[in-house]
Design an enzyme around this catalytic site. Structure first.
Site, mmCIF file in Angstrom:
data_model
loop_
_atom_site.group_PDB
_atom_site.id
_atom_site.type_symbol
_atom_site.label_atom_id
_atom_site.label_comp_id
_atom_site.label_asym_id
_atom_site.label_seq_id
_atom_site.Cartn_x
_atom_site.Cartn_y
_atom_site.Cartn_z
ATOM 1 N N LYS A 39 0.831 -1.205 0.000
ATOM 2 C CA LYS A 39 0.000 0.000 0.000
ATOM 3 C C LYS A 39 0.861 1.249 0.000
ATOM 4 C CE LYS A 39 -4.185 -1.686 2.156
ATOM 5 N NZ LYS A 39 -5.104 -1.571 3.252
ATOM 6 N N ARG A 40 2.088 1.061 0.451
ATOM 7 C CA ARG A 40 2.963 2.241 0.518
ATOM 8 C C ARG A 40 3.558 2.590 -0.835
ATOM 9 N NH1 ARG A 40 2.931 -0.013 5.197
ATOM 10 N NH2 ARG A 40 4.175 -1.771 4.506
#
Ligand code: GLU
Length: 477
Positions: free
Chosen positions: A240-241
């Site tokens: 997600k980063r």
């Protein structure tokens, strides 16, 4: 026939990521396809990790992609009392009980289970407890029914069987009265009238627990569809980063929303081997039958290709707005150059994104241009001087600055100077745009405008003069 009411239920703990956008899209398409309704529910009960800014960001992101909502977004945190009421109802009807086990006791229980080689799970020791414990606020646990198995029916996974012994008596309300995820989710879906739950695969194993709750409450279960994961291009799990997973970053980089959605629609759904769909075509074609059960890898090249097809087909007005934003990102004034619609027309066939288009058209908006060294060395040669001088004069006198007149003018000068159209066109192009690639020369000069064209031609001629002078001076040493 079952009514169609879908929802997207993100937790507001970060920006909308591509996987979330795909889930939202499938829910939206399914609802729109069947004349149903599509809701947004913000699952913000984890107050520590949720933020108002992220909630706003999610709403804005869906809007930017054109996924319109039916009704206002539902904030799960505003429904806590209702969740508590549902828990009390289960308690009253004997489907739930108070559990007074302390954290230490639970830890010891798990330890013993592990030592016996069992999977740790709550063993139900408070199920038959009648008395409360002084000074202990109990949690409320679901009394899972005494049946052998739970069967989840899923559009993609078919019938998935879970042994009841794999499940345990899950906590519905914590000791402080706050509801847990399963309870909130089930109660909200029911109250919102959600009939189809389309969500990520990671929730499949939650479904048997939720189904048991739904059955205990006597509610009708929704249909389930658990979508396979999106993977990074190398087949690894998407982080997600990772910048590439932020859905809005694609709009910032100049992709049209419909291109991103077309691309995401095809990651997990197909209709024959067709790749390109407009939004209305997606709505028309989207259905359960085309959903695929295997995980899909992101493929940036395919996204670019799909983007290009949408750029070709988009109405000019659609490109103009995005192009203006991209020019601003480059620090250029969209008003300070040719009409944006003309630029969009000139580049729509060759640009992959609006950012590419703005970058390619930079010379038409920048006050000054840089000469590309290699291109200048190749075509701004002494031999180009005479035709360039001639064309400069003719262009200065041209009555109307139209592409057709410019074309005729360049053609006449080339003929007069005894060079081919291309032999004159290329030095002209490098002189006016700084580089070797631009739309046809008549369109290029038209977009540059007369005064910039003449000014840049003078600069190119000065450049050639310098070269001539340098060639005439014997090298030192
Ligand atoms: N809030 C959950 C998530 O963000 C989704 C739950 C659901 O769709 O039921 O993964």
């Amino acid at each position: 026939m079952t009514a169609v009411r879908t929802r997207f239920a993100p937790s507001p703990t970060g920006a909308l990521h591509l996987g979330g956008l795909r889930t939202a899209l499938y829910n939206w398409l399914y609802a729109r396809r069947h004349g149903g309704e599509f809701f947004l529910r913000i699952e913000d009960t984890d107050r520590q990790r949720s933020s108002e800014a992220h909630t706003q960001g999610l709403v804005e992101a869906l809007r930017s992609f054109g996924l319109d909502l039916d009704g206002a977004p539902v904030l799960q945190s505003s429904r806590v009392e209702r969740h508590q009421e549902v828990a009390r109802e289960l308690l009253k009807r004997g489907f739930a009980y108070r559990c007074y086990c302390s954290p230490d006791e639970l830890a010891a229980m798990r330890e013993e289970q592990r030592a016996r080689g069992e999977d740790p799970r709550y063993d139900g020791r408070c199920r038959e407890r009648r008395a409360s414990r002084q000074g202990v606020d109990p949690v409320i646990r679901f009394r899972r029914p005494d049946i052998k198995e739970v069967v989840v029916r899923d559009w993609l996974h078919g019938e998935v069987r879970y042994q009841n012994s794999q499940l345990d008596d899950l906590v519905l309300l914590r000791a402080n009265g706050s509801p847990t995820y399963h309870l909130s989710c089930v109660a909200d879906d029911h109250d919102m009238g959600v009939r189809q739950v389309i969500r990520g695969d990671d929730h499949l194993n939650n479904t048997p627990r939720q189904l048991q709750l739904i059955q205990a409450l006597g509610w009708e279960p929704p249909q389930y569809c658990h979508l396979p994961l999106l993977l990074a291009p190398d087949g690894k799990k998407l982080s997600k980063r990772d910048e590439a997973t932020d859905a809005l970053s694609y709009l910032r980089s100049g992709y049209l929303p419909e291109a991103v959605l077309n691309y995401l629609a095809r990651l997990g759904w197909s209709r024959g081997d067709r790749e390109i769909f407009s939004m209305s075509e997606l709505i028309e074609c989207f259905g359960r039958e085309g959903l695929g059960a295997s995980a899909s890898r992101l493929n940036p090249d395919k996204l670019k290709w799909i983007s290009q097809q949408h750029m070709k087909a988009a109405p000019a007005a659609r490109l103009v707005e995005g192009l203006a934003r991209q020019l601003e990102r480059l620090g250029l004034d969209p008003e300070g150059g040719p009409p944006l619609a003309a630029v969009a027309e000139a580049w729509r066939e060759r640009a992959e994104t609006l950012a590419d288009m703005a970058e390619a058209a930079r010379w038409a908006y920048a006050a000054e241009i840089e000469l590309d060294e290699r291109a200048a060395r190749k075509v701004l040669r002494p031999a180009a001087r005479e035709p360039l001088v001639a064309v400069r004069e003719a262009l200065a006198e041209l009555a109307d600055w139209t592409a057709a007149d410019i074309h005729a003018c360049v053609e006449t000068v080339a003929e007069r100077c005894g060079v081919s159209f291309g032999k004159l066109g290329q030095p002209l192009r490098v002189a006016v745009t700084g580089g070797p690639v631009s739309p046809p020369i008549d369109a290029t000069l038209f977009l540059a405008g007369r005064s910039a064209t003449l000014r840049r031609l003078d600069r190119a001629l000065a450049h050639i003069d310098k070269r001539i002078a340098a060639a005439a001076t014997p090298a030192a040493g």
